[in-house]
Write an enzyme that holds these catalytic residues in place. Structure first.
Site, PDB file in Angstrom:
ATOM      1  CB  CYS A   2      -2.411  25.097  30.786  1.00  0.00           C
ATOM      2  SG  CYS A   2      -3.409  24.313  32.075  1.00  0.00           S
ATOM      3  CD  GLU A 103      -1.455  30.356  32.661  1.00  0.00           C
ATOM      4  OE1 GLU A 103      -0.285  30.525  33.067  1.00  0.00           O
ATOM      5  OE2 GLU A 103      -1.759  29.556  31.764  1.00  0.00           O
TER       6      GLU A 103
END
Length: 240
Positions: A2, A103
């Site tokens: 992340c 993402e």
């Protein structure tokens, strides 16, 4: 992993979910990036507390931060084994408020290939709590800086379409268990470090021109943060 996330919920919404006593006022941020200041929630003797820290974890034993890698994530599978995280996972677990995380997936081939960003968020529209670890780093000359990272796990079925890892997401009824470090036994909290069910999340493609990271205007650091802290890490700035 992340490497970017968003927090656009109002301060009142975030405070209502995490139930800390402080009343910080902070602006919406759609692209929070490593080394920037981030909000975390901790447990201090049974009371939840709001903190502002640097996103980029520094273990206490580091001597020269210039030679240490930027730690924004840690794999849940190795937290108990790696010296960098062993103490923090026992004594300094935290929650990172977010609306969602990003993402990227490579799409196309050759010269026409591009990285397409996706925003992953809760289907119910509520803010989410990402599992984190925090640490107060003290430099050799006495400067102090609070730092944190986000704990990751294997991707669930939804996120696996774009990446093989995702943040550990803690549900509200699990907040106390994750934050309770009084016993210094991480085994109960370790049971929470797993992919969340697919149906909790939704995913949406974003404009490839994702907004550049917002860098909040800096203000003087708290008194306990000495000038020496600037040699340990970039200035934190402020969310409010």
């Amino acid at each position: 992993m992340c490497g970017r996330f968003a927090l656009t919920a109002s301060p009142a919404q975030v405070r209502a979910l995490f139930r800390y006593e402080e009343q910080p006022n902070f602006p919406p941020r759609t692209n929070v990036s490593p080394t920037e200041p981030i909000a975390i929630v901790t447990d201090e003797r049974g009371r939840r507390a709001f903190k502002l820290v640097r996103w980029g974890f520094i273990p206490t034993w580091v001597k020269d931060t210039r030679e240490f890698p930027l730690l924004i994530n840690a794999r849940c599978e190795t937290l108990a084994d790696k010296p960098a995280f062993r103490n923090a996972v026992r004594r300094r677990r935290c929650l990172v408020p977010a609306d969602g995380f990003y993402e990227w997936r490579r799409e196309g081939e050759g010269k026409t290939a591009r990285k397409q960003p996706y925003l992953i968020r809760r289907r119910d529209g509520q803010p989410m709590a990402l599992a984190g670890l925090w640490e107060t780093y003290v430099s050799p000359d006495g400067g102090e800086i609070d730092t944190a990272l986000i704990v990751t796990t294997q991707a669930n079925g939804l996120v696996a379409a774009v990446h093989d890892r995702m943040p550990v997401i803690i549900e509200p009824e699990q907040f106390d268990l994750w934050l309770d470090c009084a016993g210094e036994d991480p085994r109960m909290a370790a049971a929470l470090m797993r992919p969340c069910p697919d149906e909790i999340l939704e995913m949406e493609a974003c404009d490839p021109r994702l907004p550049r990271p917002e860098r909040p205007a800096a203000r003087p650091a708290p008194a306990r943060k000495t000038a020496a802290a600037s040699s340990a890490a970039p200035a934190q700035g402020s969310l409010f």
